[in-house]
Write an enzyme that holds these catalytic residues in place. Structure first.
Site, PDB file in Angstrom:
ATOM      1  N   HIS A  78       0.867  -1.185   0.000  1.00 50.93           N
ATOM      2  CA  HIS A  78       0.000   0.000   0.000  1.00 50.93           C
ATOM      3  C   HIS A  78       0.906   1.237   0.000  1.00 50.93           C
ATOM      4  CE1 HIS A  78      -2.815   3.061   1.229  1.00 50.93           C
ATOM      5  NE2 HIS A  78      -3.799   2.232   0.933  1.00 50.93           N
TER       6      HIS A  78
ATOM      7  N   GLU B 135      -4.306   1.676  -7.464  1.00 56.59           N
ATOM      8  CA  GLU B 135      -4.661   2.828  -6.638  1.00 56.59           C
ATOM      9  C   GLU B 135      -3.779   4.011  -7.024  1.00 56.59           C
ATOM     10  OE1 GLU B 135      -6.563   1.681  -2.690  1.00 56.59           O
ATOM     11  OE2 GLU B 135      -4.433   1.449  -2.364  1.00 56.59           O
TER      12      GLU B 135
HETATM   13  P1  PGA Z   1      -9.486   5.878   0.465  1.00 56.33           P
HETATM   14  O1  PGA Z   1      -8.293   4.815   0.672  1.00 56.33           O
HETATM   15  O2  PGA Z   1     -10.679   5.098   0.000  1.00 56.33           O
HETATM   16  O3  PGA Z   1      -9.653   6.500   1.816  1.00 56.33           O
HETATM   17  O4  PGA Z   1      -9.004   6.834  -0.571  1.00 56.33           O
HETATM   18  C1  PGA Z   1      -8.070   3.794  -0.252  1.00 56.33           C
HETATM   19  C2  PGA Z   1      -6.902   2.971   0.202  1.00 56.33           C
HETATM   20  O5  PGA Z   1      -6.041   3.496   0.894  1.00 56.33           O
HETATM   21  O6  PGA Z   1      -6.810   1.778  -0.108  1.00 56.33           O
END
Ligand code: PGA
Length: 259
Positions: free
Chosen positions: A98, A170
């Site tokens: 992440h 992401e």
């Molecule tokens: P968020 O986080 O939905 O708060 O943007 C997504 C993540 O960190 O996986």
């Protein structure tokens, strides 16, 4: 639409107290109990709450537990870290790489790939987070970044393992910011990942692998990012600690994938 089973993951991060996480787990049990779910649903509590959340979630069969990360070494003088053997009995999923972990611990793509192999060996499903920074996006270097991150994975994982790996795309600039990418851009990145994997390995694995989208997802527009050429599910951060929001997101995703 797609025959793949959608996947929705809630990443609780470090937002709640221990009590808060138990109470969230209880609320989720309340809204998931007795419901036949067509999506795989996973929640990732903090390490200290894994055991208590596991106790709560045993009351339902439709929510699995994941870890938010694990440290690359299995054992040793690593103050403050948590290893696979320490969490293995609580989880069936684990987020890896992440961007918040990469930023704090300096985790590399090679370490992420090695950890994915170790998780697969322990029969735990790895969810590997990849994505570009705002600067990389501005420099039109998104595809290059994704290619590099996927290549490291492909080099170290066996092709038959790949289908059990989930990739979460992401965009780092979209995480926790409320800034959302154009769904067409997300579709393009997902298509690129599949094509790249198909070219290196095989079309079948590339099609069967689940690829999620994550970053600022809320219930209102959850369905905009899934289905067809888009994602096979969502990795939800902030909205996942609100039980009603999270349940609605799961239902919206299921609706898109319903036959
Ligand atoms: P968020 O986080 O939905 O708060 O943007 C997504 C993540 O960190 O996986």
């Amino acid at each position: 639409m797609s025959k793949k089973k959608p996947l929705v993951i809630g990443n609780w991060k470090m937002e709640l107290s221990h009590k808060g996480e138990i109470s969230l787990a209880k609320s989720l049990v309340g809204s998931f109990k007795g419901k036949k779910r067509s999506a795989d649903v996973v929640v990732c509590p903090s390490f200290p709450s894994l055991s208590a959340v596991q106790t709560e979630l045993k009351k339902v069969s439709n929510i699995s537990i994941g870890a938010q990360n694990i440290f690359w070494d299995e054992k040793g003088a690593w103050t403050g870290q948590t290893s696979l053997p320490q969490v293995q009995s609580f989880i069936s999923w684990c987020l890896l790489g992440h961007s918040e972990v990469r930023a704090v611990l300096g985790v590399t793509d090679a370490q992420v790939a090695a950890l994915a192999g170790r998780l697969l060996g322990a029969r735990i499903n790895p969810v590997i987070c990849i994505g570009e920074t705002a600067q990389e996006r501005a420099a039109d270097a998104t595809v290059e970044k994704i290619r590099t991150q996927v290549d490291v994975l492909l080099e170290s994982l066996h092709r038959t393992e790949l289908v059990r790996v989930v990739i979460a795309y992401e965009p780092i600039w979209a995480i926790g910011t409320g800034e959302l990418p154009d769904p067409d851009d997300v579709a393009q990145v997902i298509l690129f990942i599949r094509k790249h994997i198909a070219a290196r390995y095989d079309q079948d694995y590339a099609e069967r692998m689940r690829i999620l989208y994550g970053g600022s997802i809320k219930a209102d527009f959850a369905k905009t990012y899934v289905g067809g050429p888009l994602a096979d599910g969502l990795l939800v951060g902030g909205a996942s600690i609100h039980p009603q929001q999270f349940s609605t997101i799961v239902s919206e995703v299921e609706h898109v994938f319903a036959p």
